[in-house]
Design a protein around this motif. Sequence first.
Motif, PDB file in Angstrom:
ATOM      1  N   LYS A  17       0.868  -1.325  -0.138  1.00  0.00           N
ATOM      2  CA  LYS A  17       0.091  -0.209  -0.030  1.00  0.00           C
ATOM      3  C   LYS A  17       0.980   1.120   0.065  1.00  0.00           C
ATOM      4  O   LYS A  17       0.682   2.256  -0.579  1.00  0.00           O
ATOM      5  CB  LYS A  17      -0.819  -0.062   1.168  1.00  0.00           C
ATOM      6  CG  LYS A  17      -2.079  -0.638   0.837  1.00  0.00           C
ATOM      7  CD  LYS A  17      -3.172  -0.897   2.275  1.00  0.00           C
ATOM      8  CE  LYS A  17      -4.492  -1.411   2.028  1.00  0.00           C
ATOM      9  NZ  LYS A  17      -5.205  -0.941   0.989  1.00  0.00           N
ATOM     10  N   GLU A  20       2.260   2.248  -3.475  1.00  0.00           N
ATOM     11  CA  GLU A  20       1.435   2.811  -4.199  1.00  0.00           C
ATOM     12  C   GLU A  20       1.497   4.238  -4.187  1.00  0.00           C
ATOM     13  O   GLU A  20       1.003   4.829  -5.437  1.00  0.00           O
ATOM     14  CB  GLU A  20      -0.032   2.233  -4.060  1.00  0.00           C
ATOM     15  CG  GLU A  20      -0.374   0.942  -4.395  1.00  0.00           C
ATOM     16  CD  GLU A  20      -1.668   0.269  -3.928  1.00  0.00           C
ATOM     17  OE1 GLU A  20      -2.356   1.149  -3.304  1.00  0.00           O
ATOM     18  OE2 GLU A  20      -2.078  -0.850  -3.885  1.00  0.00           O
ATOM     19  N   HIS A  21       1.710   4.811  -3.176  1.00  0.00           N
ATOM     20  CA  HIS A  21       1.929   6.309  -3.179  1.00  0.00           C
ATOM     21  C   HIS A  21       3.595   6.806  -3.307  1.00  0.00           C
ATOM     22  O   HIS A  21       3.347   8.158  -3.359  1.00  0.00           O
ATOM     23  CB  HIS A  21       1.697   6.714  -1.689  1.00  0.00           C
ATOM     24  CG  HIS A  21       0.203   6.474  -1.256  1.00  0.00           C
ATOM     25  ND1 HIS A  21      -0.862   7.280  -1.709  1.00  0.00           N
ATOM     26  CD2 HIS A  21      -0.589   5.315  -0.667  1.00  0.00           C
ATOM     27  CE1 HIS A  21      -2.013   6.629  -0.928  1.00  0.00           C
ATOM     28  NE2 HIS A  21      -1.793   5.424  -0.442  1.00  0.00           N
ATOM     29  N   ASP A  57       2.146  18.392   2.103  1.00  0.00           N
ATOM     30  CA  ASP A  57       1.626  17.830   1.033  1.00  0.00           C
ATOM     31  C   ASP A  57       0.104  18.593   1.618  1.00  0.00           C
ATOM     32  O   ASP A  57      -0.676  18.600   0.531  1.00  0.00           O
ATOM     33  CB  ASP A  57       1.122  16.448   1.564  1.00  0.00           C
ATOM     34  CG  ASP A  57       0.298  15.607   0.662  1.00  0.00           C
ATOM     35  OD1 ASP A  57       0.333  15.435  -0.514  1.00  0.00           O
ATOM     36  OD2 ASP A  57      -0.861  14.949   1.146  1.00  0.00           O
ATOM     37  N   ALA A 280       5.811   9.209   0.355  1.00  0.00           N
ATOM     38  CA  ALA A 280       4.965   7.988   0.041  1.00  0.00           C
ATOM     39  C   ALA A 280       4.184   7.806   1.346  1.00  0.00           C
ATOM     40  O   ALA A 280       3.004   7.385   1.446  1.00  0.00           O
ATOM     41  CB  ALA A 280       5.762   6.991  -0.332  1.00  0.00           C
ATOM     42  N   GLY A 283       1.756  10.235   1.788  1.00  0.00           N
ATOM     43  CA  GLY A 283       0.335   9.942   0.767  1.00  0.00           C
ATOM     44  C   GLY A 283      -0.508   8.859   1.722  1.00  0.00           C
ATOM     45  O   GLY A 283      -1.553   8.921   1.626  1.00  0.00           O
ATOM     46  N   LEU A 284       0.347   7.819   2.233  1.00  0.00           N
ATOM     47  CA  LEU A 284      -0.476   6.455   2.902  1.00  0.00           C
ATOM     48  C   LEU A 284      -1.243   7.248   4.199  1.00  0.00           C
ATOM     49  O   LEU A 284      -2.321   7.018   4.344  1.00  0.00           O
ATOM     50  CB  LEU A 284       0.339   5.765   3.315  1.00  0.00           C
ATOM     51  CG  LEU A 284      -0.117   4.376   3.886  1.00  0.00           C
ATOM     52  CD1 LEU A 284      -1.208   3.715   3.127  1.00  0.00           C
ATOM     53  CD2 LEU A 284       0.763   3.513   4.397  1.00  0.00           C
ATOM     54  N   ALA A 287      -4.265   9.079   3.037  1.00  0.00           N
ATOM     55  CA  ALA A 287      -5.259   8.136   2.527  1.00  0.00           C
ATOM     56  C   ALA A 287      -6.066   7.321   3.535  1.00  0.00           C
ATOM     57  O   ALA A 287      -7.115   6.930   3.854  1.00  0.00           O
ATOM     58  CB  ALA A 287      -4.598   6.908   1.599  1.00  0.00           C
TER      59      ALA A 287
END
Length: 788
Positions: A17, A20-21, A57, A280, A283-284, A287
């Motif tokens: 997971k 993916e970011h 971010d 990343a 980003g996780l 999410a």
Amino acid sequence: MNPKVLLTLEYNKIRLKLAEHAATSLGKSRAESLEPSSDFEEVKRLLKATDEAVKVDRLKGGVPFGGIRDVRSALQRSRIGSTLGASELLDIANTIGGGRKLKKFLHTVHESEPVASLTEAAEPVSENKTVEDKIKSCVDDQADILDSASPALSRVRHELRTSESRAREKLEQMIRTPSIQKMLQDSLITIRGDRYVIPVKQEYRSHFGGMIHDQSASGATLFIEPEAVVTLNNKLRELKLAEEREIEKILIMLSGYVAEAADELSISVEALGELDFIFARAGLARAQKATLPMMNDRGFLKLKKGRHPLLNPGAVVPLDVELGNQFSTIIVTGPNTGGKTVSLKTIGLLSLMAMSGMFIPAEDGSQLCVFDAIYADIGDEQSIEQNLSTFSSHMTNIISILKGMTPKSLVLLDELGAGTDPSEGSALAIALLEYIHRIGCRVVATTHYSELKAYAFERKGVINASMEFDVQTLSPTYRLLVGVPGRSSAFAIAERLGLPRPILEMARGHVDEDDKRVETMIASLEANRATTEAERRNAEQLRGEVERLRNQLEDDREKFREQRDKLLAKAEQEAKDAVANARREADEVIRELRRLAMEERGAIKEHKLIDAKRRLDQAVPELRDKRDVPKSAKKKAETIEVGDEVRVMSLGQKGHVVEAAGGGEMTVQLGILKMKVNKADLELIKSAPAAKPVQHVSATVKRSRDENIRTELDLRGSNLEEAILDTDRFLDESFLNGFGQVYVIHGKGTGILRAGLQDYFKRHKHVKSYRLGNYGEGGAGVTVVELK
């Protein structure tokens, strides 16, 4: 960290997971190979970097990773002298440019929002614009070598295009010839093996000269190079070889530039991969709606509404648990499918995530510990290949755990002692827990054995917990209840499902009295817990309402203070503006009075003085209140008489009183100016002296001070004879008083009075000159007379 534990706790799924970011393959490879750290300082550093990335971010909505590629293999090949391809060189140039943009972006952000960890991580990023520019000057965005890469390449390509044009022109002439067209399958020119050919029908092979280079799959078409273009094709081939040689030289040159900077660029690529990996993690976190956990190395963890990151956020029941403070071991009991295993995995997986520098899906204020290792024995691991039963498999894992654990380890045990005789299994489970507890490890264990409930109740530092089960719906709620042991719901479930009452009563009769008392005690505890929980929720709701009202009150107070401050500031500013305007107005009036007083050509009308005085009086109250006049001044004002020398206090000017105007006012002569002033605004300087005779060269004229001295004569309404008599007396008085200029007001009317007076002025001995009044002096209604 033991790879088997990571697999058991599904840590590898979190890594996928996370990958993916990632924006680049560099970040993806780092995410896929991520390992938790047992170094407390390292974990804090990782989480600090993640926290900064989350802020960036949130503020910027994205980070520029465009153009960055994994060029490590190309850099390594350049080190050993290999020639890099155009696409590899373009990737290197784009990576240098992308790294420079990213570094500049982070430094810009750092100026407004400090992100020291990110700027430090970006420090090794190379800004080698020399290598980038050299590559970009030779390779275009499609990885083709530019004609301008070298003069030789430019010349060869020019010749190549010229030769290609000639060959195509020659073939086009041929295919347009009627005798040849019937031999062709299609009227077109194509290429086979870098040579221009035309498609000829099979049956005309013997009639058509040239070299065959290819044929169609059916054999009906032959691709023939006519003899007429063989020489041109040979020339083209030679030029293409020359082009390839020149391109090879350019690639070798550029590869040499890259080789010189290979070490610097390799470090830069590693730094870019680390930055991508950090973002990343951010980003996780976004999410998963995750938060930053507080970390410690004291073996303490406290999860507030912790959620398993791999389960549906809308369906998962949050977990509240605390371990390592008052108790270091939790024994969880309760029915199957109650969520015990999920709770174990949630504790273990969130700990691993935090130790890897990731945020965790939990509420703010959650705390986790950096353990030196996490051990887990979870699930049915029966092995047919190794001929191991479930019990043997569990024992093998537990023995391995016992060998490796330390006081700073976290141990997770699922269904401890299962798979064997209950009496032996429970005794073994108690012995294992006691051993691990004495070592000092943090332990969370699940079990079905009721004997462990009593152990947890009696042993200091060990606490019972259970998974809540709703008997009414015959379903678990998946809520962990710390402090309350789980109880069997078998009789209640059987009764709800319709088992005959005699059988239930018989079954209850076989239950030991001690077990019944324990069950009754647990039921009572659960009821008390439910009541306490309801009261707690109610208190929490009330507390929230009070907090909301308090915040609202504080907001209202703050708004009131802000409004009050604004009003006070506005009032103060208005007062300052009013005072400033009054001062400007007063200064303007005084300047005008002084200007008029300094004019050499005479006096001003009394009505203009009165208007100026009125403007001054309107301005003065802002600056000075008449009530502030000293009592001594008021007393002096009462004794002021005509002829006295006085000071007009509001103007700060000296003058003489020439007339008592009535109504508490007096007419004061200020130089050549007269104005009416309130007695309260006058201060006596010197009383008037007794009248003295005025000496003249030709005659002695006994003259007292005229209380009607003035610089203008109003003759409006008089006939010419009366006007001339009054004017003669007025001019004599003005001459004796030393006036240089006077005003004779006769009005406009028919003009007879004006003409007669002006004729008289021509003959008068004291008149030097005369003129009609200017704008502001009365115009044609006034004659301004200048005396000798």
